[in-house]
Design a protein around this motif. Structure first.
Motif, PDB file in Angstrom:
ATOM      1  N   LEU A   8      -0.228  11.982   2.870  1.00  0.00           N
ATOM      2  CA  LEU A   8      -1.164  11.033   2.317  1.00  0.00           C
ATOM      3  C   LEU A   8      -1.294   9.754   3.289  1.00  0.00           C
ATOM      4  N   LEU A   9      -0.114   9.399   3.811  1.00  0.00           N
ATOM      5  CA  LEU A   9      -0.004   8.055   4.522  1.00  0.00           C
ATOM      6  C   LEU A   9      -0.673   8.326   5.954  1.00  0.00           C
ATOM      7  N   SER A  10      -0.776   9.613   6.366  1.00  0.00           N
ATOM      8  CA  SER A  10      -1.280  10.051   7.811  1.00  0.00           C
ATOM      9  C   SER A  10      -2.745   9.970   7.745  1.00  0.00           C
ATOM     10  N   GLU A  11      -3.436  10.259   6.442  1.00  0.00           N
ATOM     11  CA  GLU A  11      -4.719  10.242   6.234  1.00  0.00           C
ATOM     12  C   GLU A  11      -5.166   8.799   6.124  1.00  0.00           C
ATOM     13  N   GLU A  12      -4.435   8.021   5.250  1.00  0.00           N
ATOM     14  CA  GLU A  12      -4.735   6.803   5.050  1.00  0.00           C
ATOM     15  C   GLU A  12      -4.631   5.816   6.203  1.00  0.00           C
ATOM     16  N   SER A  70       0.888  -1.177  -0.271  1.00  0.00           N
ATOM     17  CA  SER A  70      -0.243  -0.169   0.075  1.00  0.00           C
ATOM     18  C   SER A  70       0.839   1.306   0.026  1.00  0.00           C
ATOM     19  N   ILE A  71       2.029   1.232   0.772  1.00  0.00           N
ATOM     20  CA  ILE A  71       2.729   2.362   0.833  1.00  0.00           C
ATOM     21  C   ILE A  71       3.492   2.594  -0.352  1.00  0.00           C
ATOM     22  N   LYS A  72       3.953   1.679  -1.159  1.00  0.00           N
ATOM     23  CA  LYS A  72       4.613   1.306  -2.418  1.00  0.00           C
ATOM     24  C   LYS A  72       3.789   2.167  -3.298  1.00  0.00           C
ATOM     25  N   LYS A  73       2.585   1.710  -3.376  1.00  0.00           N
ATOM     26  CA  LYS A  73       1.434   2.042  -4.255  1.00  0.00           C
ATOM     27  C   LYS A  73       1.385   3.621  -4.231  1.00  0.00           C
ATOM     28  N   ASN A  74       1.213   4.356  -3.046  1.00  0.00           N
ATOM     29  CA  ASN A  74       1.070   5.662  -2.658  1.00  0.00           C
ATOM     30  C   ASN A  74       2.128   6.248  -3.195  1.00  0.00           C
ATOM     31  N   ILE A  75       3.447   5.876  -3.140  1.00  0.00           N
ATOM     32  CA  ILE A  75       4.659   6.343  -3.525  1.00  0.00           C
ATOM     33  C   ILE A  75       4.635   6.365  -4.870  1.00  0.00           C
ATOM     34  N   LEU A  76       4.208   5.379  -5.666  1.00  0.00           N
ATOM     35  CA  LEU A  76       4.455   5.287  -7.124  1.00  0.00           C
ATOM     36  C   LEU A  76       3.389   6.363  -7.666  1.00  0.00           C
ATOM     37  N   GLN A  77       2.140   6.420  -6.880  1.00  0.00           N
ATOM     38  CA  GLN A  77       0.986   7.398  -7.330  1.00  0.00           C
ATOM     39  C   GLN A  77       1.494   8.856  -7.408  1.00  0.00           C
ATOM     40  N   LEU A  78       2.251   9.214  -6.319  1.00  0.00           N
ATOM     41  CA  LEU A  78       2.639  10.649  -6.236  1.00  0.00           C
ATOM     42  C   LEU A  78       3.877  10.805  -7.234  1.00  0.00           C
ATOM     43  N   LEU A  79       4.613   9.736  -7.466  1.00  0.00           N
ATOM     44  CA  LEU A  79       5.670  10.114  -8.712  1.00  0.00           C
ATOM     45  C   LEU A  79       4.854  10.082  -9.705  1.00  0.00           C
TER      46      LEU A  79
END
Length: 82
Positions: free
Chosen positions: A55-59, A4-13
């Motif tokens: 993003l992660l704080s919200e998730e 999930s964290i990797k997915k969020n990083i890739l989304q931001l990138l």
């Protein structure tokens, strides 16, 4: 959770790919910080980290701090790649 964290990083990138075309094909091995052969300068890295913290704080509904002075100057920086 790691995926999930990797997915969020890739989304931001991917969101940055209009400004930095090299990020269109970002994956978990993509080098981030230009000090390590990546495509983000220090300002872009700080912006990415701030956006990711939010993003992660919200998730996860918890305050998350990814960077501090020690991490940003570490020889083996956790920000060299995804």
């Amino acid at each position: 959770m790691e995926n999930s964290i990797k997915k969020n990083i890739l989304q931001l990138l991917n969101n940055l790919s209009d400004e930095i075309p090299e990020l269109k094909t970002a994956n978990e091995n993509t080098k981030l910080y230009n000090g390590f052969g990546g495509c983000l300068d220090s300002l872009a890295l700080v912006s990415l980290v701030a956006d990711l913290e939010e993003l992660l704080s919200e998730e996860f509904d918890k305050e998350i701090i990814l960077a501090d002075e020690k991490m940003m100057s570490a020889r083996n920086s956790p920000f060299k790649d995804v």
